[in-house]
Motif scaffolding. Sequence first.
Motif, PDB file in Angstrom:
ATOM      1  N   GLN A 170       0.842  -1.206   0.000  1.00 43.57           N
ATOM      2  CA  GLN A 170       0.000   0.000   0.000  1.00 43.57           C
ATOM      3  C   GLN A 170       0.879   1.259   0.000  1.00 43.57           C
ATOM      4  O   GLN A 170       0.639   2.203  -0.739  1.00 43.57           O
ATOM      5  N   GLN A 219      -7.389   1.470   0.414  1.00 41.59           N
ATOM      6  CA  GLN A 219      -7.248   0.732   1.693  1.00 41.59           C
ATOM      7  C   GLN A 219      -6.385   1.529   2.675  1.00 41.59           C
ATOM      8  O   GLN A 219      -6.686   1.626   3.861  1.00 41.59           O
ATOM      9  N   GLU A 259      -7.386   2.962   6.271  1.00 41.98           N
ATOM     10  CA  GLU A 259      -6.676   2.592   7.514  1.00 41.98           C
ATOM     11  C   GLU A 259      -6.224   3.822   8.283  1.00 41.98           C
ATOM     12  O   GLU A 259      -6.296   3.887   9.502  1.00 41.98           O
TER      13      GLU A 259
END
Length: 306
Positions: free
Chosen positions: A5, A38, A42
């Motif tokens: 990520q 994502q 988060e």
Amino acid sequence: MQLKQLQAFHAVAKSQSFSAAAALTDLSQPTLSRLIKQLEEEIGAELIDRYHRPLQLTAAGEFFYEKSLALLAELDTITAMTQRMAHPPKTLRIGFVPSVLYGLLPNIIGLLKRQLPDLEVQLKDISSYQQLEALKSGDIDVGFGRFAQQDTWVQQILLRHERYVVALPVTHPLAGVNDLRLPQLADNRLILYHQSHLNSTALGQETEPLLNLFDRYGVLPFATTTVSDLQVALGLVAAGEGITLVPDSLKTLRSEQIRYQTLLHEDATSPIYLNTLAEIAHPAYPTFLETIYQVYENKGITYRRK
Ligand code: BEZ
């Protein structure tokens, strides 16, 4: 949070485009988009402003990008070092600043090759501050430099302090005078050549070493000229443009046009450091260090033994 990520975010942030980042990372645009989404979920913050072209980072994205850059660089360093630990290089790659080449470096390499005839040696001309990055990336295994530097990955051994001598044009009124004092040089244009001066951010706000030395004796040269390297500085001295100080081992250069005179001050010295990684040593390193000490012993040079 996953490394993938973080890497996806950095690729898009750097290229400001999903398609360019896809080409850079070998990931498809939908995959990049999913990974960054994502990450944003988060963290709980939008990192990329997707409504502008080229893409821009939000203020939170800018902050996260700047702060996580060092983290990724650190990971690259750790990966490169782990690879080196698993596969120690056969060749010893030595980085050096030009001023040590005119001194003992050839003697040290000669003796090392006699001690380890099968060892391949490669030499690389590289400035003191670039040696730190080169050690971490694996471009060199050891480096000789002239600046004290702080880096948790790097170990510096101070080998010795080399005396400075004054380089003067042959026609200079002080050309025949020994044991000069710095105040006697105040009326001259001083030629500066140290790279710390040209790249002050890499070494902190350290003052140029020659100016620093003059300053310690309360002397302000009446004018200075800064050049890119030592050879250029000596060229200017030869042309009568000014004077400079160089380490003693350079005093044979351009000897037809330049006179080198000693300085009275014992602390007018330039250090020589051996730079290596703190935790990973090349297999030839112990012999290499002993060889350096051996050359010092053979030549009766005062040095510091670690
Ligand atoms: C020296 O002059 O002390 C020196 C030069 C090159 C490599 C190591 C030491």
